[in-house]
Design an enzyme around this catalytic site. Sequence first.
Site, PDB file in Angstrom:
ATOM      1  N   TYR A  78      10.539 -12.808   8.702  1.00 39.77           N
ATOM      2  CA  TYR A  78       9.300 -12.528   7.786  1.00 39.77           C
ATOM      3  C   TYR A  78       9.104 -13.861   7.148  1.00 39.77           C
ATOM      4  CZ  TYR A  78       5.969 -10.863   4.385  1.00 39.77           C
ATOM      5  OH  TYR A  78       4.822 -10.578   3.693  1.00 39.77           O
TER       6      TYR A  78
ATOM      7  N   ASP B 203       1.041  -2.270   1.114  1.00 36.76           N
ATOM      8  CA  ASP B 203       1.720  -1.051   0.735  1.00 36.76           C
ATOM      9  C   ASP B 203       1.464  -0.406  -0.529  1.00 36.76           C
ATOM     10  OD1 ASP B 203       3.180  -2.021   3.053  1.00 36.76           O
ATOM     11  OD2 ASP B 203       4.933  -1.895   1.966  1.00 36.76           O
TER      12      ASP B 203
ATOM     13  N   GLY C 166      14.131   2.974   3.287  1.00 43.45           N
ATOM     14  CA  GLY C 166      14.476   1.691   4.082  1.00 43.45           C
ATOM     15  C   GLY C 166      14.017   1.808   5.473  1.00 43.45           C
TER      16      GLY C 166
ATOM     17  N   ARG D  90       3.616   5.377   3.399  1.00 40.59           N
ATOM     18  CA  ARG D  90       2.494   5.021   3.990  1.00 40.59           C
ATOM     19  C   ARG D  90       3.097   4.552   5.513  1.00 40.59           C
ATOM     20  NH1 ARG D  90       4.586   1.208   6.139  1.00 40.59           N
ATOM     21  NH2 ARG D  90       4.784  -1.017   5.316  1.00 40.59           N
TER      22      ARG D  90
ATOM     23  N   HIS E 121       1.078  -8.111  10.154  1.00 35.72           N
ATOM     24  CA  HIS E 121       1.182  -9.536  10.176  1.00 35.72           C
ATOM     25  C   HIS E 121       0.030 -10.400   9.862  1.00 35.72           C
ATOM     26  CE1 HIS E 121       5.488  -9.825  10.116  1.00 35.72           C
ATOM     27  NE2 HIS E 121       5.668  -9.040  11.094  1.00 35.72           N
TER      28      HIS E 121
ATOM     29  N   GLY F 252      10.715   1.772   6.763  1.00 32.91           N
ATOM     30  CA  GLY F 252       9.569   1.216   6.887  1.00 32.91           C
ATOM     31  C   GLY F 252       8.375   2.153   6.658  1.00 32.91           C
TER      32      GLY F 252
ATOM     33  N   ASP G 112      -1.769  -9.340   6.685  1.00 36.11           N
ATOM     34  CA  ASP G 112      -2.290  -9.246   5.317  1.00 36.11           C
ATOM     35  C   ASP G 112      -2.004 -10.626   4.783  1.00 36.11           C
ATOM     36  OD1 ASP G 112       0.700  -9.133   5.725  1.00 36.11           O
ATOM     37  OD2 ASP G 112       1.035  -7.802   4.072  1.00 36.11           O
TER      38      ASP G 112
ATOM     39  N   SER H   3       7.673   2.671   3.721  1.00 33.79           N
ATOM     40  CA  SER H   3       7.603   2.337   2.247  1.00 33.79           C
ATOM     41  C   SER H   3       7.752   2.988   1.071  1.00 33.79           C
ATOM     42  CB  SER H   3       5.874   1.966   2.239  1.00 33.79           C
ATOM     43  OG  SER H   3       5.713   0.783   1.098  1.00 33.79           O
TER      44      SER H   3
HETATM   45  P1  ADP Z   1      10.989   0.867   2.661  1.00 33.20           P
HETATM   46  O1  ADP Z   1      10.049   0.503   1.809  1.00 33.20           O
HETATM   47  O2  ADP Z   1      10.548   0.646   4.088  1.00 33.20           O
HETATM   48  O3  ADP Z   1      11.557   2.275   2.564  1.00 33.20           O
HETATM   49  P2  ADP Z   1      12.551  -1.242   1.702  1.00 33.20           P
HETATM   50  O4  ADP Z   1      13.777  -1.951   2.057  1.00 33.20           O
HETATM   51  O5  ADP Z   1      11.287  -1.902   1.110  1.00 33.20           O
HETATM   52  O6  ADP Z   1      12.362  -0.075   2.676  1.00 33.20           O
HETATM   53  O7  ADP Z   1      12.783  -0.325   0.242  1.00 33.20           O
HETATM   54  C1  ADP Z   1      13.838   0.544   0.313  1.00 33.20           C
HETATM   55  C2  ADP Z   1      14.606   0.425  -1.134  1.00 33.20           C
HETATM   56  O8  ADP Z   1      13.927   1.062  -2.013  1.00 33.20           O
HETATM   57  C3  ADP Z   1      15.990   1.268  -1.352  1.00 33.20           C
HETATM   58  O9  ADP Z   1      17.019   0.343  -0.651  1.00 33.20           O
HETATM   59  C4  ADP Z   1      15.844   1.441  -2.720  1.00 33.20           C
HETATM   60  O10 ADP Z   1      16.674   0.524  -3.334  1.00 33.20           O
HETATM   61  C5  ADP Z   1      14.619   1.735  -2.955  1.00 33.20           C
HETATM   62  N1  ADP Z   1      14.119   2.886  -3.133  1.00 33.20           N
HETATM   63  C6  ADP Z   1      13.315   3.552  -2.414  1.00 33.20           C
HETATM   64  N2  ADP Z   1      12.948   4.788  -2.751  1.00 33.20           N
HETATM   65  C7  ADP Z   1      14.005   5.247  -3.471  1.00 33.20           C
HETATM   66  C8  ADP Z   1      14.488   6.268  -4.067  1.00 33.20           C
HETATM   67  N3  ADP Z   1      13.811   7.752  -3.958  1.00 33.20           N
HETATM   68  N4  ADP Z   1      15.558   6.452  -4.946  1.00 33.20           N
HETATM   69  C9  ADP Z   1      16.241   5.249  -5.171  1.00 33.20           C
HETATM   70  N5  ADP Z   1      15.931   4.081  -4.641  1.00 33.20           N
HETATM   71  C10 ADP Z   1      14.970   3.969  -3.830  1.00 33.20           C
HETATM   72 MG    MG Z   2       9.282  -1.388   1.299  1.00 36.32          MG
END
Ligand code: ADP
Ligand code: MG
Length: 343
Positions: free
Chosen positions: A198, A149, A103, A8, A15, A105, A17, A107
Site C-alpha cells: 500500500y 472507510d 481483519g 463496509r 486505490h 477487509g 481515494d 472494515s
Molecule cells: P479490517 O478493518 O479490514 O477488519 P484491519 O486490520 O484494518 O482489518 O483492522 C482489524 C483490527 O481492528 C483488529 O486486529 C483489531 O485490532 C481491531 N478490531 C476491529 N474490530 C474489533 C473488535 N470487535 N474487537 C476488538 N478489536 C477489533
Molecule cells: Mg481496517
Amino acid sequence: MVAHSPGRVNLIGDHTDYNEGLALPMAVDLGTTVTFVPDGGERVVLRSGTEPEPADVDLHVPLDPGLLRAIEPSWARYVAAIVSTVRPSSGGSGTVDSTLPIGAGLSSSAALEVATALALGCESEPMALARTCQRAEQAATGVPTGIMDQLVVSAARQGCALLIDFADLSMRHVEMPPDVEVVVVHSGETRALERSAYAERRAECDAAAHRLGPLGRLDPHVALAIPDALLRRRARHVVTECARVRGFTGALRSGDLIGAGRLMSESHRSLARDFEVSTPGLDALVEWLEGRPGVFGARVTGAGFGGCVVALTEPGALDLRAVRTPAWRVRAARGAHLVSGGH
Ligand code: ADP
Ligand code: MG
C-alpha cells in the site's frame, strides 16, 4: 451510551481515494456495537467479545503515534487513539460486540473506531466523525490510510451505496436496485503484503502526481503518455477505475446489472495487471465466481494482496455452502448511530 457502526464493502473504485478519484462503497448489515457507561474515573475500559484482554486506557492518553503503537493488547491502540481524539469528559467501562469478520477487509477497524467515538459522546455529524476516526486510525496503525472507510460507515443511508468524490469529499447516495444481491467471499488469504505494498503504491502514485497533478482527475491521454512504463500502468488503473465508478453508478441507476457486473470484472483485471495488487488465489476466486450462473461480476475489494472478493449476483444465485471460505450476503445498511443514550 450504546452506539452501532456498520462495516463496509467497496463495490468499485479501489486505490482511487488517495488519488482524488471516485469510489462507491456500501455500508453493510454486519457491524460493531459499543456500550459505554461513564463512571467519573480516569480510565476507559472496554471488553471485546473477540479479544481475551480488555482495552484499558488512560483518559488523558496523548495523540502520539509512537506512544499509541506501544500499547498492548494491540486492539487497545484503536481505543486509545479514539480516546485521545474524542477526549471524553469521563472515564468508564463498556463492551464491544461485533458481527463483522475481524481483519478480513470489511472494515472492522473503522466500525470499532466510529462506534467507540459515538459511544464516548463524539458529535455525530458524519464528516467530522469520519475525520476524527481517520486521524485515530492513522495514529493507531502508523499507516496513512484514506478516509473512505470512516466516511461510508458514518454517512451511509439504508438501501444505498455512497458515491464519494475524493477531490472535494462530496457524496451522493446511490440506491441499490432491489433485484440484486451483494456477496462478499473471503479468499482465505490473509492480507500479508498489504501494508508495505500500500505504501509503495501510494509513493508511485505520488511520484506521478507530483508532475501531472492528482491521478484521479487526469486526462486519460495524459496518463497514457507517461514515459515511465510502471507509472503509466499505475496511472492507467486510477484513471480507468474512476471512469468505471461513474459507469457502474449509471448502470445501477438504469438497472443495467450486466453492464455493472462487467465493470466490476474489468476493475479486477485493472487491479491485477496495472496496479498489481492481486494474487493467483484472488484471480482464481474471481474467475470461479464469474463462471457461476446468475453472477454479474466479481472483483477483489479493498487494498488487495488477500482479503475479500465482492460479487454482484441475482438474488440467491450463489449457494454459499459451495464456497469453501467464509462468505456473507450483505445488504446496504444505514450509517453509524446511537442506539440509546443520545439526546
Ligand atoms: P479490517 O478493518 O479490514 O477488519 P484491519 O486490520 O484494518 O482489518 O483492522 C482489524 C483490527 O481492528 C483488529 O486486529 C483489531 O485490532 C481491531 N478490531 C476491529 N474490530 C474489533 C473488535 N470487535 N474487537 C476488538 N478489536 C477489533
Ligand atoms: Mg481496517
